[in-house]
Design an enzyme around this catalytic site. Structure first.
Site, mmCIF file in Angstrom:
data_model
loop_
_atom_site.group_PDB
_atom_site.id
_atom_site.type_symbol
_atom_site.label_atom_id
_atom_site.label_comp_id
_atom_site.label_asym_id
_atom_site.label_seq_id
_atom_site.Cartn_x
_atom_site.Cartn_y
_atom_site.Cartn_z
ATOM 1 N N GLY A 14 -27.207 -4.225 -10.295
ATOM 2 C CA GLY A 14 -26.537 -5.399 -9.715
ATOM 3 C C GLY A 14 -25.547 -4.999 -8.621
ATOM 4 N N ARG A 15 -24.967 -6.005 -7.970
ATOM 5 C CA ARG A 15 -23.993 -5.743 -6.905
ATOM 6 C C ARG A 15 -22.826 -4.904 -7.438
ATOM 7 N NH1 ARG A 15 -25.976 -10.964 -5.290
ATOM 8 N NH2 ARG A 15 -25.115 -11.732 -7.235
ATOM 9 N N MET A 16 -22.269 -5.320 -8.577
ATOM 10 C CA MET A 16 -21.140 -4.575 -9.146
ATOM 11 C C MET A 16 -21.608 -3.267 -9.783
ATOM 12 S SD MET A 16 -18.188 -5.651 -8.505
ATOM 13 C CE MET A 16 -17.356 -4.576 -9.663
ATOM 14 N N GLY A 101 -16.645 -7.282 -17.193
ATOM 15 C CA GLY A 101 -16.216 -8.010 -16.003
ATOM 16 C C GLY A 101 -16.941 -9.332 -15.838
ATOM 17 N N ASN A 127 -11.093 -10.652 -13.283
ATOM 18 C CA ASN A 127 -10.899 -9.976 -12.005
ATOM 19 C C ASN A 127 -10.174 -8.669 -12.281
ATOM 20 O OD1 ASN A 127 -9.851 -9.190 -9.373
ATOM 21 N ND2 ASN A 127 -10.611 -11.185 -8.721
ATOM 22 N N HIS A 159 -16.606 -17.897 -2.664
ATOM 23 C CA HIS A 159 -17.418 -16.718 -2.971
ATOM 24 C C HIS A 159 -18.762 -16.814 -2.249
ATOM 25 C CE1 HIS A 159 -14.630 -16.063 -6.349
ATOM 26 N NE2 HIS A 159 -15.051 -14.814 -6.315
ATOM 27 N N LYS A 163 -23.352 -16.404 -6.170
ATOM 28 C CA LYS A 163 -22.554 -16.560 -7.398
ATOM 29 C C LYS A 163 -23.061 -17.744 -8.214
ATOM 30 C CE LYS A 163 -17.834 -16.589 -9.157
ATOM 31 N NZ LYS A 163 -18.171 -15.586 -10.184
HETATM 32 P P1 NAD Z 1 -25.691 -9.346 -10.043
HETATM 33 O O1 NAD Z 1 -26.591 -10.495 -10.296
HETATM 34 O O2 NAD Z 1 -25.772 -8.638 -8.714
HETATM 35 O O3 NAD Z 1 -25.911 -8.237 -11.191
HETATM 36 C C1 NAD Z 1 -26.114 -8.523 -12.565
HETATM 37 C C2 NAD Z 1 -27.007 -7.431 -13.127
HETATM 38 O O4 NAD Z 1 -27.102 -7.596 -14.560
HETATM 39 C C3 NAD Z 1 -28.457 -7.491 -12.602
HETATM 40 O O5 NAD Z 1 -28.836 -6.180 -12.172
HETATM 41 C C4 NAD Z 1 -29.273 -7.941 -13.814
HETATM 42 O O6 NAD Z 1 -30.587 -7.429 -13.786
HETATM 43 C C5 NAD Z 1 -28.434 -7.320 -14.936
HETATM 44 N N1 NAD Z 1 -28.704 -7.881 -16.261
HETATM 45 C C6 NAD Z 1 -28.861 -9.177 -16.617
HETATM 46 N N2 NAD Z 1 -29.112 -9.269 -17.945
HETATM 47 C C7 NAD Z 1 -29.091 -8.005 -18.432
HETATM 48 C C8 NAD Z 1 -29.278 -7.445 -19.724
HETATM 49 N N3 NAD Z 1 -29.556 -8.210 -20.791
HETATM 50 N N4 NAD Z 1 -29.186 -6.098 -19.876
HETATM 51 C C9 NAD Z 1 -28.929 -5.306 -18.815
HETATM 52 N N5 NAD Z 1 -28.736 -5.771 -17.549
HETATM 53 C C10 NAD Z 1 -28.829 -7.108 -17.370
HETATM 54 O O7 NAD Z 1 -24.210 -9.884 -10.293
HETATM 55 P P2 NAD Z 1 -22.816 -9.275 -9.788
HETATM 56 O O8 NAD Z 1 -22.415 -9.873 -8.494
HETATM 57 O O9 NAD Z 1 -22.825 -7.783 -9.939
HETATM 58 O O10 NAD Z 1 -21.830 -9.934 -10.884
HETATM 59 C C11 NAD Z 1 -22.027 -9.745 -12.269
HETATM 60 C C12 NAD Z 1 -20.929 -10.452 -13.041
HETATM 61 O O11 NAD Z 1 -19.666 -9.839 -12.767
HETATM 62 C C13 NAD Z 1 -20.738 -11.944 -12.680
HETATM 63 O O12 NAD Z 1 -20.418 -12.648 -13.852
HETATM 64 C C14 NAD Z 1 -19.556 -11.918 -11.720
HETATM 65 O O13 NAD Z 1 -18.857 -13.147 -11.690
HETATM 66 C C15 NAD Z 1 -18.735 -10.828 -12.338
HETATM 67 N N6 NAD Z 1 -17.752 -10.178 -11.458
HETATM 68 C C16 NAD Z 1 -16.567 -9.868 -12.023
HETATM 69 C C17 NAD Z 1 -15.615 -9.173 -11.283
HETATM 70 C C18 NAD Z 1 -14.342 -8.735 -11.958
HETATM 71 O O14 NAD Z 1 -13.480 -8.113 -11.300
HETATM 72 N N7 NAD Z 1 -14.182 -8.995 -13.256
HETATM 73 C C19 NAD Z 1 -15.873 -8.835 -9.945
HETATM 74 C C20 NAD Z 1 -17.121 -9.173 -9.405
HETATM 75 C C21 NAD Z 1 -18.064 -9.848 -10.176
#
Ligand code: NAD
Length: 271
Positions: A14-16, A101, A127, A159, A163
Site C-alpha cells: 500500500g501507499r503507507m 495507523g 495520525n 485528502h 481515500k
Molecule cells: P492503501 O490502499 O494504499 O494500502 C492498504 C494496503 O492494505 C493494500 O496494499 C491492501 O492490499 C492491504 N490489505 C488490505 N487488506 C489486507 C489484509 N487482510 N491483509 C494484508 N494486507 C491487506 O492505503 P493507504 O493510503 O496506505 O492507507 C491505509 C490506511 O492507513 C487507511 O486507513 C488510511 O486512512 C490510514 N492512514 C493513516 C495514517 C496515520 O498517520 N495514522 C497516515 C496515512 C494513512
C-alpha cells in the site's frame, strides 16, 4: 544486529506500507523482518524492498500473517478496518506488539482493537505525525479558552481521491480534542457535512467538512470563528514520510511497554 527492533509490515504494498519499508531502511536500530499483504496479491513472492523501490532487502512479500507475527517484535498495520481487527486478534494470540495507523473503524471494530490490547501493547493513532499530534494539543487548549457562546468550531480536511473514509480519522481526532477542551463528548456536538435547508448553526456545535481530490497527502484546519474574527490552526502534510517516521518511532517504543492501548501522545510524551 540482534538488538535491532524487528518490524513486520502489514499492507506492505500500500501507499503507507511502501513508505514504511523505505523509512525503516533509513532509520537506525530497526529492520524490516517481515512483509505481508493479501494472499492473492500479485506481488506475493517479490522482494518487499524492491517493490517499494527502496532496494532489495531480502524479505519476500507473503500472505501469511501468523508466520510473520512469530518472526517480528512488532507489526505495523496500515490496511483497512476489517483486516486491522483480524490482525489485532492474531497479534494478541501471538503475543506480538502492534502499531495501527488504519482509520475508519466503527465502534465495534474499535472495541475489538481495545480488547486485543489487553494482551499486547498496541499504539493506535489516526495520525502518526508529530505535527498533527501537536495540533491536537493546541486545539484542546484553544477550545478550552474560547467558549461556545463566542466561537464556533469547524474542522476542515482535504485528502487524495483514493481515500475511502470521511471525515478523516485525524479530523475526528481534532474534533474530539476540541470537544474535550470544552468538556463535552464529541458525539453530543457533532455535525457532519451540511446540505440543503439546514437552519441556523446552533452554538456549541462542532462541524466537519470534507474535500477529496488529486494527490493531496493530508490537510487539516480547525477554525474558531467569532462575530469579529477567525483563528485557524492548520497542518499540511506534503508527503507520507511524516506519518511513516512517527509509526516507526512508535514501533521502536511499543515492544518495551506493558499490554495496553496507547496513543501517539503517549509515545511522544505529550501527556
Ligand atoms: P492503501 O490502499 O494504499 O494500502 C492498504 C494496503 O492494505 C493494500 O496494499 C491492501 O492490499 C492491504 N490489505 C488490505 N487488506 C489486507 C489484509 N487482510 N491483509 C494484508 N494486507 C491487506 O492505503 P493507504 O493510503 O496506505 O492507507 C491505509 C490506511 O492507513 C487507511 O486507513 C488510511 O486512512 C490510514 N492512514 C493513516 C495514517 C496515520 O498517520 N495514522 C497516515 C496515512 C494513512
Amino acid at each position: 544486529m540482534s538488538n535491532e527492533v524487528k518490524m513486520g509490515i502489514v499492507g506492505c504494498t500500500g501507499r503507507m506500507g511502501q513508505m514504511l519499508i523505505t523509512t525503516i531502511g533509513e532509520t537506525e536500530g530497526c529492520i524490516v523482518a517481515g512483509a505481508v499483504d493479501l494472499p492473492d496479491h500479485a506481488a506475493i513472492g517479490q522482494d518487499a524492498g524492491d517493490y517499494a523501490k527502496a532496494g532489495i532487502i531480502g524479505v519476500p512479500i507473503t500472505g501469511n500473517l501468523d508466520a510473520m507475527l512469530q518472526q517480528v517484535d512488532v507489526a505495523i498495520d496500515f490496511t483497512i478496518p476489517a483486516a486491522t481487527v483480524a490482525n489485532a486478534k492474531a497479534a494478541a494470540a501471538a503475543g506480538t506488539a502492534m502499531v495501527i495507523g488504519t482509520t475508519g473503524l466503527d465502534t465495534e471494530q474499535a472495541a475489538a482493537v481495545e480488547s486485543a490490547a489487553q494482551n499486547v501493547p498496541i499504539v493506535w493513532a489516526p495520525n502518526m505525525s508529530v505535527g498533527v499530534n501537536l495540533l491536537m494539543g493546541l486545539t484542546e487548549q484553544v477550545a478550552a479558552l474560547l467558549g461556545p457562546d463566542d466561537y464556533d468550531i469547524e474542522v476542515l480536511e482535504m485528502h487524495h481521491k483514493h481515500k475511502i473514509d470521511a471525515p478523516s480519522g485525524t479530523a475526528l481526532g481534532l474534533g474530539r480534542a476540541a470537544a474535550a477542551g470544552r468538556g463535552v463528548p464529541l458525539e453530543s456536538v457533532y455535525q457532519a457535512v451540511r446540505d440543503g435547508q439546514t437552519g441556523a448553526r446552533p452554538a456549541g456545535q462542532i462541524g466537519f467538512a470534507t474535500l477529496r481530490g488529486g494527490d493531496v497527502v493530508g490537510e487539516h484546519s480547525v477554525i474558531f470563528a467569532s462575530d469579529g474574527d477567525r483563528i485557524e490552526l492548520t497542518h499540511k502534510a506534503s508527503n507520507r514520510r511524516v506519518f511513516a517516521a512517527g509509526a516507526v518511532h512508535a514501533a521502536k517504543w511499543a515492544p518495551k511497554q506493558s499490554p495496553g492501548l496507547y496513543s501517539m501522545k503517549n509515545v511522544l510524551g505529550f501527556d
